[in-house]
Design an enzyme around this catalytic site. Sequence first.
Site, PDB file in Angstrom:
ATOM      1  CB  THR A 104     -36.711 -14.767 -13.655  1.00 40.21           C
ATOM      2  OG1 THR A 104     -35.667 -14.013 -13.028  1.00 40.21           O
ATOM      3  CG2 THR A 104     -37.277 -13.997 -14.828  1.00 40.21           C
TER       4      THR A 104
ATOM      5  CG  ASP B 260     -24.408 -31.178 -17.013  1.00 37.68           C
ATOM      6  OD1 ASP B 260     -23.330 -31.573 -16.534  1.00 37.68           O
ATOM      7  OD2 ASP B 260     -24.523 -30.125 -17.657  1.00 37.68           O
TER       8      ASP B 260
ATOM      9  CE  LYS C 199     -22.068 -27.112 -18.850  1.00 35.48           C
ATOM     10  NZ  LYS C 199     -22.812 -27.744 -17.747  1.00 35.48           N
TER      11      LYS C 199
ATOM     12  CE1 TYR D  26     -17.171 -27.838  -6.901  1.00 36.67           C
ATOM     13  CE2 TYR D  26     -19.121 -28.134  -8.257  1.00 36.67           C
ATOM     14  CZ  TYR D  26     -17.804 -27.755  -8.118  1.00 36.67           C
ATOM     15  OH  TYR D  26     -17.113 -27.299  -9.218  1.00 36.67           O
TER      16      TYR D  26
ATOM     17  CB  SER E  85     -12.962 -31.073 -15.832  1.00 39.28           C
ATOM     18  OG  SER E  85     -14.328 -30.839 -15.569  1.00 39.28           O
TER      19      SER E  85
ATOM     20  N   GLY F  32     -32.158 -22.348 -14.497  1.00 39.33           N
ATOM     21  CA  GLY F  32     -31.038 -22.120 -15.411  1.00 39.33           C
ATOM     22  C   GLY F  32     -30.639 -23.422 -16.088  1.00 39.33           C
ATOM     23  N   GLY F  33     -29.409 -23.453 -16.589  1.00 39.40           N
ATOM     24  CA  GLY F  33     -28.919 -24.630 -17.304  1.00 39.40           C
ATOM     25  C   GLY F  33     -28.906 -25.877 -16.443  1.00 39.40           C
TER      26      GLY F  33
HETATM   27  P1  ATR Z   1     -26.653 -22.640 -14.109  1.00 36.46           P
HETATM   28  O1  ATR Z   1     -26.214 -22.980 -15.506  1.00 36.46           O
HETATM   29  O2  ATR Z   1     -25.627 -23.003 -13.057  1.00 36.46           O
HETATM   30  O3  ATR Z   1     -28.003 -23.177 -13.781  1.00 36.46           O
HETATM   31  P2  ATR Z   1     -27.713 -20.011 -14.632  1.00 36.46           P
HETATM   32  O4  ATR Z   1     -28.250 -20.518 -15.920  1.00 36.46           O
HETATM   33  O5  ATR Z   1     -27.026 -18.690 -14.618  1.00 36.46           O
HETATM   34  O6  ATR Z   1     -26.672 -21.032 -14.033  1.00 36.46           O
HETATM   35  O7  ATR Z   1     -28.898 -20.014 -13.550  1.00 36.46           O
HETATM   36  C1  ATR Z   1     -28.734 -19.517 -12.251  1.00 36.46           C
HETATM   37  C2  ATR Z   1     -30.009 -19.790 -11.450  1.00 36.46           C
HETATM   38  O8  ATR Z   1     -29.805 -19.256 -10.127  1.00 36.46           O
HETATM   39  C3  ATR Z   1     -31.245 -19.102 -12.017  1.00 36.46           C
HETATM   40  O9  ATR Z   1     -32.375 -19.902 -11.738  1.00 36.46           O
HETATM   41  C4  ATR Z   1     -31.271 -17.798 -11.224  1.00 36.46           C
HETATM   42  O10 ATR Z   1     -32.542 -17.186 -11.128  1.00 36.46           O
HETATM   43  P3  ATR Z   1     -33.046 -16.145 -12.274  1.00 36.46           P
HETATM   44  O11 ATR Z   1     -33.504 -16.981 -13.406  1.00 36.46           O
HETATM   45  O12 ATR Z   1     -34.134 -15.383 -11.618  1.00 36.46           O
HETATM   46  O13 ATR Z   1     -31.843 -15.290 -12.609  1.00 36.46           O
HETATM   47  C5  ATR Z   1     -30.843 -18.303  -9.864  1.00 36.46           C
HETATM   48  N1  ATR Z   1     -30.332 -17.219  -9.029  1.00 36.46           N
HETATM   49  C6  ATR Z   1     -29.132 -16.615  -9.106  1.00 36.46           C
HETATM   50  N2  ATR Z   1     -29.022 -15.645  -8.164  1.00 36.46           N
HETATM   51  C7  ATR Z   1     -30.198 -15.639  -7.475  1.00 36.46           C
HETATM   52  C8  ATR Z   1     -30.723 -14.877  -6.376  1.00 36.46           C
HETATM   53  N3  ATR Z   1     -29.995 -13.914  -5.788  1.00 36.46           N
HETATM   54  N4  ATR Z   1     -31.969 -15.157  -5.928  1.00 36.46           N
HETATM   55  C9  ATR Z   1     -32.712 -16.150  -6.513  1.00 36.46           C
HETATM   56  N5  ATR Z   1     -32.269 -16.898  -7.562  1.00 36.46           N
HETATM   57  C10 ATR Z   1     -31.040 -16.650  -8.025  1.00 36.46           C
END
Ligand code: ATR
Length: 272
Positions: free
Chosen positions: A156, A104, A68, A219, A19, A132-133
Site C-alpha cells: 500500500t 524496537d 503499542k 523469525y 517475552s 507497518g509498525g
Molecule cells: P507490524 O507491526 O509487524 O509491522 P503491520 O503494522 O500490520 O505489522 O504491518 C504489516 C506489513 O506487512 C505492512 O507493510 C503490510 O502491507 P500493507 O501496508 O499493504 O498492508 C505488509 N503485508 C502484509 N501482508 C502482505 C502481503 N500479502 N503482501 C505484501 N505486503 C504485506
Amino acid sequence: MSNFIKAAVIGHPIKHSKSPLIHNYWIKKYGLAGSYEAIDLAPDELEQGLHDLIARGFTGFNFTIPHKQAVMALCDEVDRSAQDIGAVNSVHVCDGKLKGFNTDAFGFLHNIKAACPDFRFNAGAAIVLGAGGAARAVIHGLLEEGTPQIILSNRTRTKAEALAQDARIKVIDWDARAQILGEANLLVNTTALGMDGQPALEIDLSNLPSTALVNDIVYAPLHTPLLRAAKKRGCTVVTGIGMLLHQARPAFREWFGMMPDVDEVLKGVVIS
Ligand code: ATR
C-alpha cells in the site's frame, strides 16, 4: 517485599509471546528478585487492567499487538524514540508515573551489530520492505545510524509515503521492489511475508549485490525463504530472532537496573 520487581507483557492474544521466557531467563541468570508474566487484556480492558496491575505492585510492562499505540495516551512521559516511532513497547512505573519508551529500533540495530560487528549502516542505501509498525522502528534506527538513503517499498504505497517524512527516504512502488536492489547495502523485510502460515515474500534477487547484508524481522521460521535465497547469492544474512532478544534488553535494564546479555543458551531457549 519492596525490592521484588513485578513485570509483565500485555497483549491480545498473548499466549505465544516469547517475552516471559526471555525476561525470566535473565532474572534467574542474574539472581534477581522479580517475576515476569504474560497478561491478556483486550483493547477495551487496557486502561483499567493496567491500573489494576499497577495497584498490585507491577512496575514494568511490555506491550505488544494491539496496544503499542493506545498505551502512549496512558503514559505520563514518552521518550523521544517512542515519539518518533509513534508507539510505546515498554513502560516503567516510577513514583506512580508511567514512563513510556520504545526499544524496537535498539533491537533491530543491535541484532545486526551483534551478528556483524563490521557492518556499516552509513556505507550505502537500505531497502526496507513494508510500512507497518516494525518498519517505523527500523527506519528510525537506520536514520539514527546515518544511513544515507532509505528506499521504502510497501504494497500500500500511501502507507509508505506517510512514513517518508525525512528527505533521505524515497518511496517506490511495490512492483518495482526487485529493480532497485542493485543499490542495496542493506535489505530488510519488515512485512509478515515469509512467516509460518503467511505467503512467501516474492522477490527476484538477481540484482542484489553479494556485498549486501540481508535481514528479515520474521523469525518463525528462523531461516526464511528470503534469507535462504540471499545466502545462495553469497550475501551475509541476519535472522530476526536477535531483534526480539535485543529489544528486551533496555526494558530489563530500566526495570532491574542492569543491562542483560544475549547468550547462546538464551537463543536456544527462545528458538526451541
Ligand atoms: P507490524 O507491526 O509487524 O509491522 P503491520 O503494522 O500490520 O505489522 O504491518 C504489516 C506489513 O506487512 C505492512 O507493510 C503490510 O502491507 P500493507 O501496508 O499493504 O498492508 C505488509 N503485508 C502484509 N501482508 C502482505 C502481503 N500479502 N503482501 C505484501 N505486503 C504485506
